[in-house]
Design an enzyme around this catalytic site. Structure first.
Site, mmCIF file in Angstrom:
data_model
loop_
_atom_site.group_PDB
_atom_site.id
_atom_site.type_symbol
_atom_site.label_atom_id
_atom_site.label_comp_id
_atom_site.label_asym_id
_atom_site.label_seq_id
_atom_site.Cartn_x
_atom_site.Cartn_y
_atom_site.Cartn_z
ATOM 1 N N LYS A 285 -0.541 -2.273 -3.522
ATOM 2 C CA LYS A 285 0.192 -1.724 -2.700
ATOM 3 C C LYS A 285 0.415 -2.561 -1.554
ATOM 4 C CE LYS A 285 1.830 1.521 -5.279
ATOM 5 N NZ LYS A 285 1.423 1.131 -6.403
ATOM 6 N N ASP A 286 1.307 -2.653 -0.807
ATOM 7 C CA ASP A 286 1.597 -3.515 0.503
ATOM 8 C C ASP A 286 0.568 -3.104 1.529
ATOM 9 O OD1 ASP A 286 4.464 -2.773 -0.707
ATOM 10 O OD2 ASP A 286 4.826 -4.573 0.623
ATOM 11 N N LYS A 287 0.213 -4.119 2.451
ATOM 12 C CA LYS A 287 -0.640 -3.986 3.624
ATOM 13 C C LYS A 287 0.174 -3.687 4.524
ATOM 14 C CE LYS A 287 -3.589 -6.330 6.679
ATOM 15 N NZ LYS A 287 -4.316 -7.795 7.177
ATOM 16 N N GLN A 380 4.548 -10.689 -1.395
ATOM 17 C CA GLN A 380 3.015 -10.119 -1.488
ATOM 18 C C GLN A 380 2.169 -10.539 -2.756
ATOM 19 O OE1 GLN A 380 6.028 -8.339 -1.396
ATOM 20 N NE2 GLN A 380 5.700 -6.236 -0.803
#
Length: 650
Positions: A285-287, A380
């Site tokens: 998942k995204d940071k 990403q």
């Protein structure tokens, strides 16, 4: 944000400017499991979510001492035992002072000892013993009832006098790991008398555990030590012992904020005393977001996981929906992701008045809802913000330029934090041991690599060993990143050159929709159909049925200009004859197919306005857009927003 004139868009609406990810709260991602449930939903089966009613046993020492109760069957790993977490900062500092004292007093006969405190639980004692031994192989840990004490290990001292201190450290880590059939090789030794002394020491001290022999390679003689296989018949075990051998799996929902998935896993592994590879998940998942995702951890009970909640929270992580399960989670085992997003500071691209923004937003959202967007991989996938992106590392690996790939791997980002200092130090000096001392404990990948480079050197063979020290999923990630970059460029070329309808030679999927997944597993190639001239003329297929291949050794390429483009593009990177295998790293890339277009589901939006804070010269209203939607697995919200806004977002 400047309008990106290089991207290919499907719709022709005007779009608008705006900013995303102003704060993690503006970008919320919730995984959708294979049953279509949000992983943070109360409807997801929980069970065992309450903390144990029985309090943890206190450690009879300084109340700042940290508690850790790992399973005594866990395999020791250098990145799983952060002494600052296990012992607590106070005792860890005392231990560091003690080790310095031992070094200074080397050669003196008087024994010095340090008490690490009392650990009533045997699992606690096991992880303390292993962590101390791994971090300080020259120390010996002993238990007196439930107290653990440390002192200088005379066996280490003797071996260090026969070999080097560095070799002695690595040898004792090898012994402590106790992996049956594994081997350790000392540096070449031309003195037969000296080799005999080493043989005698190892046989006398570890004869029941290992066997030694000398061998010659390229006129150099080495001693290799191999752990004996366990051939003895096991004694008859009780039912309780058999039950204990059943692998524990615990699933939970992880909420993280402004944290990378792999960084979160490394930290949890250090706290729990397990391997980072003991965690499995459906996707990264995204940071720069608040994200919710399902995970499964091996060898950890629900009670023990919940016992560490407060330590996870200090790192910006929360866990919920904790319960035992029977198996790990497979990558890609999700239906998709739900997004709750806020786009701020909206304004039109051109001369359109702000008052017409409502119309611009409605037109943009409806177009993307009905027509979809180009299914590009998002930033990403390549490590957005990094000085060297993952696809460049992947290209070096595919070309088997191992030393170059390691240098790219350690290229620092902007900033002067410890991890970047460690990376710069390695690139400047090539000293893996000193760089390892600088690298933070939670940077599991970097520490694994540095340990291997310290052990085997930073030449071609050492770099291969370094990559092999990383989990297979991490090694292959870099290759997939490169292939994703090529896919993105192919999608852009396809639309710009061949237009917005299927043409002869395009590939379309002839199987079920469920069968078309963005996966690297082997594919049923007969389900990939090549569009004929008759089908092009009769408009048999639509643009959303086109698929493009991710490069690999088992995919079919388009039979038109796009197919030639793939050949030229790979040749440009020196991969014209690539087999997409890196045998030395046990990597194989068969390739896969990805739909050219994707569509958001269940999309809703709301346009809001608010005044700028007092004190700013311009007191005009500032519009913002709240938008929610669902996307299939491996589709990117930033790409979807890019189509809506007609902007290139990261």
């Amino acid at each position: 944000m400047e309008r990106n004139t290089l991207s290919c868009f499907i719709s022709d609406h005007e779009g608008f400017h705006g900013t995303i990810k102003n704060s993690p709260q503006d970008f919320v991602v919730i995984e959708i499991d294979i049953n279509g449930q949000l992983v943070n939903s109360p409807n997801v089966q929980e069970g065992h979510t309450k903390r144990p009613s029985q309090p943890s046993q206190a450690i009879k020492r300084d109340d700042k001492l940290k508690q850790s109760k790992p399973d005594d069957t866990e395999v020791l790993n250098q990145d799983c035992f952060d002494l600052n977490v296990i012992l607590g900062p106070v005792v860890n500092k005392e231990l560091e002072h003690f080790t310095n004292k031992v070094r200074v007093r080397a050669g003196e006969q008087e024994k010095v000892e340090l008490s690490l405190g009392t650990y009533p639980d045997k699992h606690q004692r096991a992880v303390v013993h292993r962590a101390v031994r791994y971090n300080f192989p020259f120390l010996q840990t002993v238990t007196n009832q439930s107290e653990i004490r440390v002192r200088e290990d005379p066996d280490f001292k003797e071996l260090a006098s026969l070999a080097s201190e560095g070799e002695a450290e690595e040898f004792f880590r090898f012994i402590d790991a106790k992996v049956p059939g594994s081997a350790f090789t000392f540096l070449p030794d031309d003195s037969k008398e000296h080799r005999t002394s080493v043989h005698h020491f190892v046989s006398r001290r570890f004869g029941k555990l290992v066997e030694t022999k000398s061998f010659t390679d390229q006129q150099k003689t080495f001693i290799t030590v191999r752990l004996r296989e366990r051939n003895k018949q096991p004694k008859k075990r009780t039912i309780a012992e058999c039950q204990e051998e059943v692998t524990l799996y615990t699933t939970f929902t992880l909420r993280k904020e402004n944290l990378e998935t792999l960084e979160a896993i490394s930290y949890m592994a250090a706290v729990l005393g397990v391997l980072p590879s003991d965690f499995t998940y459906a996707g990264i998942k995204d940071k720069r977001a608040i994200t919710y995702q399902a995970m499964v951890v091996k060898k950890i009970s629900p009670e023990r996981l919940l016992d560490k909640v407060s330590e996870f929270e200090r790192k910006g992580m929360q866990i919920s929906h904790v319960r035992p399960v029977s198996e790990p989670l497979k990558l890609g085992r999700l239906q998709g992701n739900h997004f709750d997003l806020v786009i701020r500071d909206l304004k039109p691209h051109g001369k359109t008045q702000l008052a017409e923004l409502q119309h611009l937003v409605k037109e943009a959202v409806e177009n993307v809802k009905n027509r979809g967007f180009v299914n590009y991989y998002g930033p990403q996938r390549f490590g957005s913000g990094s000085c060297v992106q993952a696809d460049q590392v992947g290209l070096a690996l595919l070309k088997e330029k191992m030393e170059a790939s390691v240098k790219l791997f350690f290229t620092p980002e902007d900033g002067n934090d410890l991890q970047n200092k460690a990376k710069r130090h390695f690139l400047l000096t090539g000293n893996a041991k000193e760089s390892l001392a600088l690298m933070p404990a939670y940077k599991a990948r970097e520490r694994l690599m540095l340990r291997a480079l310290h052990r085997y050197g930073s030449g071609q063979e050492g770099c291969i060993r370094g990559w092999l020290s990383l989990p297979h999923s991490m090694r292959v990630f870099y290759l997939h990143s490169y292939c994703s970059r090529v896919w993105n460029e192919a999608a852009k070329y396809r639309l710009q050159t061949l237009g917005f309808k299927p043409v002869q030679g395009d590939l379309v999927w002839a199987g079920s929709e469920k069968g078309l997944k963005d996966t690297t597993e082997e594919l049923n190639t007969p389900q990939v159909h090549v569009v004929t001239s008759v089908q092009e003329k009769d408009d048999v297929f639509s643009l959303d049925q086109i698929i493009l291949p991710m490069p690999g050794n088992s995919v079919k390429y388009p039979e038109n200009l796009l197919g030639q483009w793939y050949q030229d593009r790979l040749a440009q990177d020196g991969l014209g004859s690539s087999r997409f295998r890196v045998t030395s790293l046990k990597l194989n890339v068969p390739g896969c197919y990805r739909p050219l277009l994707a569509k958001p589901q269940n999309i809703t939006y709301s346009l809001q306005t608010s005044e700028k804070p007092q004190g700013q010269s311009d007191q005009t209203c500032v519009p913002s857009l709240s938008v929610t939607f669902d996307l299939d697995a491996s589709c990117y919200a930033t790409v979807c927003l890019g189509e809506i806004m007609k902007s290139n977002l990261s």
